[in-house]
Design a protein around this motif. Structure first.
Motif, PDB file in Angstrom:
ATOM      1  N   UNK A  11       0.967  -1.350  -0.149  1.00  0.00           N
ATOM      2  CA  UNK A  11      -0.514  -0.576   0.512  1.00  0.00           C
ATOM      3  C   UNK A  11       0.752   1.199  -0.071  1.00  0.00           C
ATOM      4  N   UNK A  12       0.623   2.269  -1.115  1.00  0.00           N
ATOM      5  CA  UNK A  12       1.295   3.623  -0.878  1.00  0.00           C
ATOM      6  C   UNK A  12       0.555   4.866  -1.226  1.00  0.00           C
ATOM      7  N   UNK A  13      -1.273   4.797  -0.971  1.00  0.00           N
ATOM      8  CA  UNK A  13      -1.636   5.320  -2.179  1.00  0.00           C
ATOM      9  C   UNK A  13      -2.221   5.830  -0.432  1.00  0.00           C
ATOM     10  N   UNK A  14      -2.074   7.637   0.122  1.00  0.00           N
ATOM     11  CA  UNK A  14      -2.243   8.152   1.706  1.00  0.00           C
ATOM     12  C   UNK A  14      -3.426   8.154   1.464  1.00  0.00           C
ATOM     13  N   UNK A  15      -4.666   7.050   1.052  1.00  0.00           N
ATOM     14  CA  UNK A  15      -5.809   7.232   1.223  1.00  0.00           C
ATOM     15  C   UNK A  15      -5.677   5.637   2.283  1.00  0.00           C
ATOM     16  N   UNK A  16      -4.919   5.214   1.725  1.00  0.00           N
ATOM     17  CA  UNK A  16      -4.811   3.244   2.377  1.00  0.00           C
ATOM     18  C   UNK A  16      -3.857   3.395   3.445  1.00  0.00           C
ATOM     19  N   UNK A  17      -2.837   4.576   3.313  1.00  0.00           N
ATOM     20  CA  UNK A  17      -1.977   4.407   4.521  1.00  0.00           C
ATOM     21  C   UNK A  17      -2.569   5.221   5.826  1.00  0.00           C
ATOM     22  N   UNK A  18      -3.623   6.332   5.337  1.00  0.00           N
ATOM     23  CA  UNK A  18      -4.778   6.243   6.409  1.00  0.00           C
ATOM     24  C   UNK A  18      -4.973   5.430   7.749  1.00  0.00           C
ATOM     25  N   UNK A  28      -0.906   9.206  19.758  1.00  0.00           N
ATOM     26  CA  UNK A  28      -0.051   9.765  18.913  1.00  0.00           C
ATOM     27  C   UNK A  28      -0.191   9.601  17.563  1.00  0.00           C
ATOM     28  N   UNK A  29       0.531  10.384  16.814  1.00  0.00           N
ATOM     29  CA  UNK A  29      -0.389   9.478  15.048  1.00  0.00           C
ATOM     30  C   UNK A  29       1.237   9.845  13.853  1.00  0.00           C
ATOM     31  N   UNK A  30       1.446   8.818  12.604  1.00  0.00           N
ATOM     32  CA  UNK A  30       1.739   9.458  11.829  1.00  0.00           C
ATOM     33  C   UNK A  30       1.453   7.960  10.815  1.00  0.00           C
ATOM     34  N   UNK A  31       1.496   8.437   9.737  1.00  0.00           N
ATOM     35  CA  UNK A  31       1.103   7.973   8.752  1.00  0.00           C
ATOM     36  C   UNK A  31       2.328   7.430   8.201  1.00  0.00           C
ATOM     37  N   UNK A  32       2.258   6.218   7.720  1.00  0.00           N
ATOM     38  CA  UNK A  32       3.485   5.445   7.401  1.00  0.00           C
ATOM     39  C   UNK A  32       3.547   6.272   5.108  1.00  0.00           C
ATOM     40  N   UNK A  33       5.201   5.099   5.478  1.00  0.00           N
ATOM     41  CA  UNK A  33       5.600   5.371   3.828  1.00  0.00           C
ATOM     42  C   UNK A  33       4.894   4.612   3.136  1.00  0.00           C
ATOM     43  N   UNK A  34       5.368   3.575   3.383  1.00  0.00           N
ATOM     44  CA  UNK A  34       3.990   2.211   2.886  1.00  0.00           C
ATOM     45  C   UNK A  34       3.458   1.664   3.584  1.00  0.00           C
ATOM     46  N   UNK A  35       2.879   0.528   3.551  1.00  0.00           N
ATOM     47  CA  UNK A  35       2.094  -0.724   4.268  1.00  0.00           C
ATOM     48  C   UNK A  35       2.982  -1.816   4.156  1.00  0.00           C
ATOM     49  N   UNK A  36       3.747  -2.753   3.355  1.00  0.00           N
ATOM     50  CA  UNK A  36       3.786  -3.522   2.749  1.00  0.00           C
ATOM     51  C   UNK A  36       3.263  -5.522   3.966  1.00  0.00           C
ATOM     52  N   UNK A  37       2.516  -6.722   3.014  1.00  0.00           N
ATOM     53  CA  UNK A  37       2.002  -7.282   3.072  1.00  0.00           C
ATOM     54  C   UNK A  37       3.167  -8.588   2.977  1.00  0.00           C
ATOM     55  N   UNK A  38       4.143  -9.272   3.789  1.00  0.00           N
ATOM     56  CA  UNK A  38       4.736 -10.208   2.898  1.00  0.00           C
ATOM     57  C   UNK A  38       3.879 -11.251   3.520  1.00  0.00           C
ATOM     58  N   UNK A  39       4.286 -12.711   2.662  1.00  0.00           N
ATOM     59  CA  UNK A  39       3.618 -13.688   2.641  1.00  0.00           C
ATOM     60  C   UNK A  39       4.359 -14.486   3.603  1.00  0.00           C
ATOM     61  N   UNK A  40       5.880 -14.684   3.543  1.00  0.00           N
ATOM     62  CA  UNK A  40       6.357 -15.867   4.171  1.00  0.00           C
ATOM     63  C   UNK A  40       7.911 -14.670   4.789  1.00  0.00           C
ATOM     64  N   UNK A  41       8.530 -16.038   5.070  1.00  0.00           N
ATOM     65  CA  UNK A  41       9.700 -15.731   5.449  1.00  0.00           C
ATOM     66  C   UNK A  41      10.580 -15.090   4.776  1.00  0.00           C
ATOM     67  N   UNK A  42      11.128 -15.379   3.980  1.00  0.00           N
ATOM     68  CA  UNK A  42      11.836 -14.981   2.819  1.00  0.00           C
ATOM     69  C   UNK A  42      11.382 -13.575   1.884  1.00  0.00           C
TER      70      UNK A  42
END
Lengths: 471, 471
Positions: A11-18, A28-42
């Motif tokens: 996720x990288x669009x501001x409305x998703x990151x909110x 306290x709040x803060x918007x991340x630069x991105x949210x990533x969703x890895x599927x496994x350890x690798x």
């Protein structure tokens, strides 16, 4: 990131990151630069290796139910969400252990092994939503941790992606040669790496469970009963307490059970184990309760009645929303014997700030959860709630207690760390972090305060404690 | 040193120092440069500050009962003996804790609080001699740790003289904000500082205790009974096992109890808690024992009979001296379910080296103590005993277990660390040591092997384990 773990997993669009601007701690709040969703350890390892190389800070996140801001991206870090890694990988009933991915939900583990007669003991109130990975990060507790211990007592092994991206495996058995790495990683609030697999102890369900509630006019009588139950040599599975304001909240919430609104306090006492000894223990509990002027005691007549009492108790935090627009949960620990004194001080702090404070406790282990009620629409009230919370923690520290029992330090209590640690003790801990997390890219700006004047704070606390004891 | 802590408190003549050439692990020895006996924390701090300044390495020592060489001055270090710091400083019954100096003897604590109905749970077999400071260093266990946990589960706070000479205080309550410093210090084998004061949890004595011994023709039946007792949901206070050779030893020793010498194994099973449920639990235990072809079961008829069984068991190591000129104690941990397989492998190792091996176990938690019998007067036998011990540990590691349950790594198992850790995992741990012990003056050359070829060892182990599982 899209190249590394796939286009759909970033996720990288501001409305998703909110949606990721905070966890359960909302001050306290803060918007991340991105949210990533890895599927496994690798994929975790590949993403972390990339961020390590490019000096991009990152934060692991489970279900986002944390109460101290540990998963909040205050300074635009990348959030690594572990929710896709949500599998139960193995159950070994013979050796009593289960292997889960970090995004596996706490309650699902007990549900998955229940038919075989087993369960997973740590039971935070958020257990229907929170993940075991998050529990490891915060060393989560719960109502039944009085008898069974907190998360760290149930973690047998971890797979971890170090902040460099390397994958290591730690532990696997209760004791281990060398230093206690499992212990230091559990409760490290995501500052030493990303846990990608967890081996936990599972327990056989107790043969019997008996539960009573004891209704008190006076909260101090209830406190005294708590001390005396423990002093009698009974270790209840759970020993919970709610005061008058908390009772008002839960009785106004979704799971009322009919506690009279004029009560000073209610105790929930549960014993479990071999059926044969249980009623005897409950009788002892009732005897202690009666000695301290209990108004009424009720013993759960059915599994359903017990379940209703626990649903009422476990949703206590959220129920405060029915009697107050906003509330702040605190999490202090005190020696049991100081409970009446500390409650009186909490009352004074409540008066000082003109804010109601409801008290919900894991009373048996001295873990308080003052719920500070406020209205964020009234200017200054949120700020006052924060100050009142910090004062409560200071009282806990003064009494020889500490500033968190199970919610972690996160962002919320960084400055309160000075109540319990000297500058030097904090430096030692930062040194430990650097062993795992040299560049401080992994959940930076959490737990530890900036260097400052904490010798004076310690001296102040020592003086206050002396005074309290000599009084 | 004489200027710092007094003339009488320093040994420096060779004939005096000889008494300190080893602890309970006698394979490797070394004469210290001096042995000093500080009387209090300030003297420890002053002595350590001096040694830190002059780069003199030093080693803390309790009663010298350790079994892995942790207190041995291999390279002429100064030994700091804590035996003069042997006071019980405080007991707080209400909050269930006691404060002791490091030289306070383990058993004395339970004896001191017994009349009030309390005790201290960790009970190493050496408890009549060993110190609580030493217990903290090694994270000592004992027969009753199956139910009650090892030392780390009972340490609430520490005062520590850092290797720089600075004094810090850590912990005080079960949970603590920041990292788990208590956890990492407990079991750090004296490599992170000198513990000068310890706050421990004390427990209310159980209302009732019931003990049985189960006598088996076949050691494998006994192993299977161990698994099934745990699987039945019973958590005994203790679940101990001795095999035929161990029985020969204890029955030849100072505390024989009349176990038939032709037994394959004996189990000691103890349950404790509320009186009402106990006989029911024992009946369940007996039912499991009978299912696995037990020859005979006996239930302790009196406090004295129980005491005799425990005296017999707890002196098992020393009793080996009656059937062998020398013996080497090993200390491996395995998953309970692999017990029959591991016992068979231990038998093969015994045959390979032509050395008898007696097995004494904390069976309930999978902690083996193979006692390798040898005669040091026969050239090569001591060396063979060491090699056989290391092979046993390798088998434990191959089964997913580990190389020490409660005796520590010390000198003895430094190289065996490679069976369970990669080079990188060892480096992380050395990094942790450096946070506390930057110059490595505090108990140097212990725990960690010199860097080497451990990737191959790990690969070998992985292959062996796969093979064992697929068989």
């Amino acid at each position: 990131m899209q190249r590394i773990i796939g286009k759909q997993a970033v996720l990288h669009r501001y409305e998703d990151l909110m949606a990721y601007e905070c966890d359960g701690y909302t001050i306290h709040k803060g918007v991340p630069a991105a949210v990533i969703f890895p599927a496994n350890t690798q994929e975790v390892s590949a993403a972390v290796t990339y961020m390590h190389k490019h000096k991009i800070p990152f934060i692991p996140r489970g279900a986002g139910t944390g109460l101290s801001g540990g998963a909040t991206a205050l300074n635009g870090e990348v959030i690594i969400s572990l929710v896709r890694m949500n599998k139960l990988l193995d159950v070994d009933y013979l050796n009593r252990k289960a292997v889960v991915q970090p995004g596996f939900i706490n309650l699902k583990l007990s549900n998955s092994i229940s038919t075989k007669g087993y369960y997973y003991a740590p039971d935070p109130s958020s257990q229907a939503a929170c993940t075991i990975g998050g529990n490891v990060g915060e060393n989560a507790g719960g109502a039944h941790c009085l008898k069974y211990g907190v998360t760290t007592n149930h973690v047998l092994g971890l797979e971890l992606v170090l902040p460099s991206g390397e994958i290591v495996r730690i532990g696997g058995l209760p004791d281990s040669p060398g230093y206690d790495l499992l212990g230091i990683l559990t409760g490290s609030e995501g500052t030493m790496g990303i846990v990608t697999e967890i081996t936990v102890r599972i327990l056989k369900k107790p043969q019997g469970i008996k539960t009573v509630v004891a209704l008190y006019d006076d909260v101090n009588d209830a406190s005294q009963a708590v001390s005396d139950i423990i002093a009698a040599g009974i270790i209840p599975a759970a020993l919970e307490m709610m005061d008058n304001t908390a009772i008002e909240g839960v009785e106004s919430g979704n799971y009322p059970v009919g506690y009279p609104r004029d009560l000073g306090a209610v105790l929930i006492v549960e014993v479990d184990g071999i059926e044969a000894g249980l009623q005897h223990q409950i009788d002892e509990v009732l005897e202690v309760c009666r000695k301290h002027h209990v108004r009424e005691v009720r013993q759960a007549a059915s599994v359903e009645e017990r379940a209703r009492w626990w649903a009422n108790r476990k949703t206590a935090f959220g129920a405060m929303g029915t009697i107050s627009p906003d509330y702040l949960v605190q999490d202090g620990v005190i020696p049991r014997s100081t409970l009446p004194f500390v409650l009186a001080r909490v009352g004074e702090i409540s008066q000082k700030y003109g804010l109601r404070i409801a008290n919900v406790f894991h009373a048996g282990d001295g873990n308080l959860h003052p719920l500070i009620l406020f209205d964020s629409r009234i200017p200054g009230q949120q700020q006052d709630a924060v100050l009142a919370g910090s004062e409560v923690l200071q009282v806990c520290a003064e009494m020889g207690g500490t500033i968190t029992g199970e919610h972690g330090v996160g962002i919320e209590k960084m400055e309160d760390m000075r109540f319990v640690f000297t500058e030097q003790e904090i430096e030692v801990q930062i040194g430990l972090r650097q062993v795992f997390n040299r560049d401080n890219l992994c959940n930076p700006d959490k737990i530890f305060p900036k260097p400052a004047r904490c010798v004076e704070v310690k001296q102040h606390l020592a003086t206050v404690r002396e005074t309290a004891i000599s009084n």
